[in-house]
Design a protein around this motif. Structure first.
Motif, PDB file in Angstrom:
ATOM      1  N   MET A   1      23.759  11.475 -24.713  1.00 53.53           N
ATOM      2  CA  MET A   1      22.601  11.566 -23.819  1.00 53.53           C
ATOM      3  C   MET A   1      21.376  10.965 -24.508  1.00 53.53           C
ATOM      4  O   MET A   1      21.124  11.235 -25.685  1.00 53.53           O
ATOM      5  CB  MET A   1      22.331  13.015 -23.437  1.00 53.53           C
ATOM      6  CG  MET A   1      21.153  13.187 -22.470  1.00 53.53           C
ATOM      7  SD  MET A   1      20.896  14.924 -21.993  1.00 53.53           S
ATOM      8  CE  MET A   1      22.389  15.209 -21.042  1.00 53.53           C
ATOM      9  N   THR A   2      20.606  10.156 -23.790  1.00 59.99           N
ATOM     10  CA  THR A   2      19.411   9.538 -24.350  1.00 59.99           C
ATOM     11  C   THR A   2      18.346  10.588 -24.639  1.00 59.99           C
ATOM     12  O   THR A   2      18.070  11.452 -23.814  1.00 59.99           O
ATOM     13  CB  THR A   2      18.841   8.497 -23.370  1.00 59.99           C
ATOM     14  OG1 THR A   2      19.843   7.522 -23.095  1.00 59.99           O
ATOM     15  CG2 THR A   2      17.638   7.805 -23.982  1.00 59.99           C
ATOM     16  N   GLN A   3      17.769  10.496 -25.829  1.00 61.30           N
ATOM     17  CA  GLN A   3      16.721  11.437 -26.207  1.00 61.30           C
ATOM     18  C   GLN A   3      15.464  11.169 -25.397  1.00 61.30           C
ATOM     19  O   GLN A   3      15.045  10.024 -25.242  1.00 61.30           O
ATOM     20  CB  GLN A   3      16.425  11.301 -27.698  1.00 61.30           C
ATOM     21  CG  GLN A   3      15.464  12.355 -28.236  1.00 61.30           C
ATOM     22  CD  GLN A   3      15.246  12.195 -29.725  1.00 61.30           C
ATOM     23  OE1 GLN A   3      14.960  11.108 -30.200  1.00 61.30           O
ATOM     24  NE2 GLN A   3      15.393  13.285 -30.464  1.00 61.30           N
ATOM     25  N   PRO A   4      14.839  12.229 -24.832  1.00 65.57           N
ATOM     26  CA  PRO A   4      13.606  12.000 -24.053  1.00 65.57           C
ATOM     27  C   PRO A   4      12.498  11.473 -24.944  1.00 65.57           C
ATOM     28  O   PRO A   4      12.436  11.771 -26.139  1.00 65.57           O
ATOM     29  CB  PRO A   4      13.278  13.395 -23.503  1.00 65.57           C
ATOM     30  CG  PRO A   4      13.961  14.349 -24.430  1.00 65.57           C
ATOM     31  CD  PRO A   4      15.214  13.646 -24.883  1.00 65.57           C
ATOM     32  N   ALA A   5      11.618  10.662 -24.346  1.00 64.70           N
ATOM     33  CA  ALA A   5      10.467  10.171 -25.094  1.00 64.70           C
ATOM     34  C   ALA A   5       9.527  11.312 -25.442  1.00 64.70           C
ATOM     35  O   ALA A   5       8.922  11.331 -26.520  1.00 64.70           O
ATOM     36  CB  ALA A   5       9.735   9.106 -24.277  1.00 64.70           C
ATOM     37  N   LEU A   6       9.401  12.271 -24.521  1.00 61.02           N
ATOM     38  CA  LEU A   6       8.509  13.409 -24.730  1.00 61.02           C
ATOM     39  C   LEU A   6       9.151  14.651 -24.140  1.00 61.02           C
ATOM     40  O   LEU A   6       9.623  14.639 -23.006  1.00 61.02           O
ATOM     41  CB  LEU A   6       7.152  13.155 -24.056  1.00 61.02           C
ATOM     42  CG  LEU A   6       6.119  14.279 -24.140  1.00 61.02           C
ATOM     43  CD1 LEU A   6       5.662  14.477 -25.576  1.00 61.02           C
ATOM     44  CD2 LEU A   6       4.920  13.978 -23.239  1.00 61.02           C
ATOM     45  N   SER A   7       9.188  15.725 -24.932  1.00 71.51           N
ATOM     46  CA  SER A   7       9.736  16.999 -24.468  1.00 71.51           C
ATOM     47  C   SER A   7       8.655  18.064 -24.620  1.00 71.51           C
ATOM     48  O   SER A   7       8.098  18.247 -25.709  1.00 71.51           O
ATOM     49  CB  SER A   7      10.969  17.385 -25.289  1.00 71.51           C
ATOM     50  OG  SER A   7      11.500  18.629 -24.852  1.00 71.51           O
ATOM     51  N   VAL A   8       8.343  18.761 -23.530  1.00 69.97           N
ATOM     52  CA  VAL A   8       7.259  19.738 -23.520  1.00 69.97           C
ATOM     53  C   VAL A   8       7.782  21.073 -23.006  1.00 69.97           C
ATOM     54  O   VAL A   8       8.399  21.145 -21.941  1.00 69.97           O
ATOM     55  CB  VAL A   8       6.088  19.256 -22.632  1.00 69.97           C
ATOM     56  CG1 VAL A   8       5.029  20.345 -22.509  1.00 69.97           C
ATOM     57  CG2 VAL A   8       5.480  17.981 -23.195  1.00 69.97           C
ATOM     58  N   ALA A  59       7.837  17.902 -28.606  1.00 66.33           N
ATOM     59  CA  ALA A  59       8.466  16.902 -29.478  1.00 66.33           C
ATOM     60  C   ALA A  59       8.284  15.532 -28.875  1.00 66.33           C
ATOM     61  O   ALA A  59       8.394  15.348 -27.656  1.00 66.33           O
ATOM     62  CB  ALA A  59       9.946  17.201 -29.662  1.00 66.33           C
ATOM     63  N   LEU A  60       7.986  14.569 -29.728  1.00 61.86           N
ATOM     64  CA  LEU A  60       7.800  13.186 -29.315  1.00 61.86           C
ATOM     65  C   LEU A  60       8.890  12.370 -29.986  1.00 61.86           C
ATOM     66  O   LEU A  60       8.839  12.094 -31.188  1.00 61.86           O
ATOM     67  CB  LEU A  60       6.415  12.694 -29.732  1.00 61.86           C
ATOM     68  CG  LEU A  60       6.003  11.275 -29.367  1.00 61.86           C
ATOM     69  CD1 LEU A  60       6.120  11.036 -27.869  1.00 61.86           C
ATOM     70  CD2 LEU A  60       4.585  11.001 -29.843  1.00 61.86           C
ATOM     71  N   GLY A  61       9.933  12.031 -29.199  1.00 61.94           N
ATOM     72  CA  GLY A  61      11.100  11.413 -29.809  1.00 61.94           C
ATOM     73  C   GLY A  61      11.718  12.399 -30.790  1.00 61.94           C
ATOM     74  O   GLY A  61      11.982  13.546 -30.471  1.00 61.94           O
ATOM     75  N   GLY A  62      11.910  11.962 -32.013  1.00 62.07           N
ATOM     76  CA  GLY A  62      12.467  12.850 -33.028  1.00 62.07           C
ATOM     77  C   GLY A  62      11.430  13.570 -33.842  1.00 62.07           C
ATOM     78  O   GLY A  62      11.760  14.243 -34.828  1.00 62.07           O
ATOM     79  N   HIS A  63      10.159  13.483 -33.440  1.00 62.32           N
ATOM     80  CA  HIS A  63       9.067  14.079 -34.203  1.00 62.32           C
ATOM     81  C   HIS A  63       8.553  15.324 -33.479  1.00 62.32           C
ATOM     82  O   HIS A  63       8.098  15.242 -32.331  1.00 62.32           O
ATOM     83  CB  HIS A  63       7.918  13.081 -34.384  1.00 62.32           C
ATOM     84  CG  HIS A  63       8.333  11.791 -35.030  1.00 62.32           C
ATOM     85  ND1 HIS A  63       8.416  11.626 -36.392  1.00 62.32           N
ATOM     86  CD2 HIS A  63       8.706  10.603 -34.479  1.00 62.32           C
ATOM     87  CE1 HIS A  63       8.813  10.394 -36.668  1.00 62.32           C
ATOM     88  NE2 HIS A  63       9.000   9.755 -35.525  1.00 62.32           N
TER      89      HIS A  63
END
Length: 366
Positions: A1-8, A59-63
């Protein structure tokens, strides 16, 4: 699954306001959409790091920018977010060149001449570099503000109602640059607005907020075409269809095609073959059970009633499935009853050519 650009994921209560917002945004331009008091500012402040008391995880990508479970709250300056405000907030004692370079120097990033030239060219501001910002128009200031945000080497662009302070002419000047930012850049954008026309034209993804929670998420067509979703002002209700330019006529009209149906709008400065999004306001749609004759309106779409949403007042919003896509019509409950407008009824939707404003037409991301 593609990682979201931004997860809130944000929860909690502040000053009597209950917040429970959870969404994953894919790459592209994600719009936070809702009326005043819906929670947009709370989300923006948390993402930007301006609310050190926010609760949840971002999280922003893997950060990971924030995780209250581990007491992690990165300071704003460490989040690498390019911020575009309502007012450009340029430094008046600096010329455009120095304003553009300010964020890069604060971030201690090396000068990337290739990226500098690309951003300058994309925004068309090369001729402004030596001018003082006090001598710029509102639209020029916002273009410089966009450039400054991009040149800061951000992981995310946050645009907080960036067109709200501009008049209609300046809005039309700036909108194409946000389209280019969405289509040509590889930086995700979180764009905040309460204007349905901006949602329709710009959004890759829409996160609709109301009273501190997410009430709907999807594409602009999915969210805006829901007759039960009233985004604050009922006059802003309207659906989005996709079309492409067929030809330009000598009388000043542009002919489009949507699902095999011709549509005529005031001239659109796009080449034949160009794909477009067109927002059609529900209040500009007239319904007829029979195919109309002798009307001045050029656009007539055959369709079928898909949903009927009765409002609290005298009005109703109907979803109409047409070959061109789903559109909405705002009529009175009296008309619903008099015309026996129930699900499955065949009818014709009539749209005045001049009712579609230039700001309701834009190019989608392929």
């Amino acid at each position: 699954m593609t990682q979201p650009a931004l997860s809130v994921q944000l929860t909690g209560q502040r000053n009597g306001f209950l917040l429970d917002v959870r969404f994953d945004a894919p790459p592209g331009l994600t719009v936070l959409f809702g009326a005043s008091g819906s929670g947009k500012t709370s989300v923006v402040n948390a993402v930007a790091g301006l609310d050190q008391h926010a609760t949840g995880r971002i999280a922003l990508g893997g950060h990971v920018l924030m995780d209250s479970a581990t007491n992690l709250h990165l300071p704003t300056q460490d989040r690498r977010i390019g911020y575009i405000f309502q007012d450009a907030r340029l430094f008046p004692h600096m010329n455009v060149r120095r304003n553009l370079d300010y964020a890069r120097r604060i971030a201690r990033a090396p000068l990337d001449t290739t990226e500098w030239n690309r951003v300058i060219d994309m925004l068309g501001i090369g001729h402004l570099l030596d001018r003082r910002t006090a001598n710029l128009s509102g639209g020029e200031k916002q273009r410089v503000a966009i450039g400054r945000a991009l040149l800061a080497k951000p992981r995310l662009i946050l645009a907080d109602e960036p067109l709200a302070a501009l008049d209609e002419a300046r809005k039309q000047e700036i909108l194409p640059y946000f389209e280019r930012l969405r289509d040509e850049g590889d930086i995700p954008v979180l764009y905040v607005t309460h204007a349905a026309s901006e949602v329709a034209r710009l959004a890759t993804t829409v996160v609709a907020l109301d009273q501190g929670g997410v009430v709907k998420q999807g594409t602009a067509a999915d969210v805006l075409s829901d007759p039960s979703f009233i985004p604050g002002d009922v006059r802003s209700v309207g659906a989005v269809i996709e079309a492409y330019v067929v030809t330009h006529h000598e009388d000043g009209l542009t002919e489009l095609e949507a699902g095999g149906i011709p549509l005529h709008l005031p001239r659109i400065a796009r080449d034949p073959g160009t794909r477009l999004r067109v927002r059609i306001a529900a209040q500009d749609v007239i319904l007829s059970r029979d195919k109309p004759k002798g009307l001045s309106a050029l656009n007539c779409l055959p369709g079928k009633v898909d949903q009927v949403h009765l409002g609290d007042g005298p009005g109703a919003v109907l979803s109409i499935k047409t070959p061109a896509g789903r559109i909405l019509a705002r009529v009175t409950k009296r008309s619903v009853k008099a015309m026996s407008l129930t699900e499955g009824v065949q009818l014709h939707a009539i749209i005045k050519t001049v009712a579609v404003a230039p700001g309701d037409v834009g190019g989608p991301k392929d």
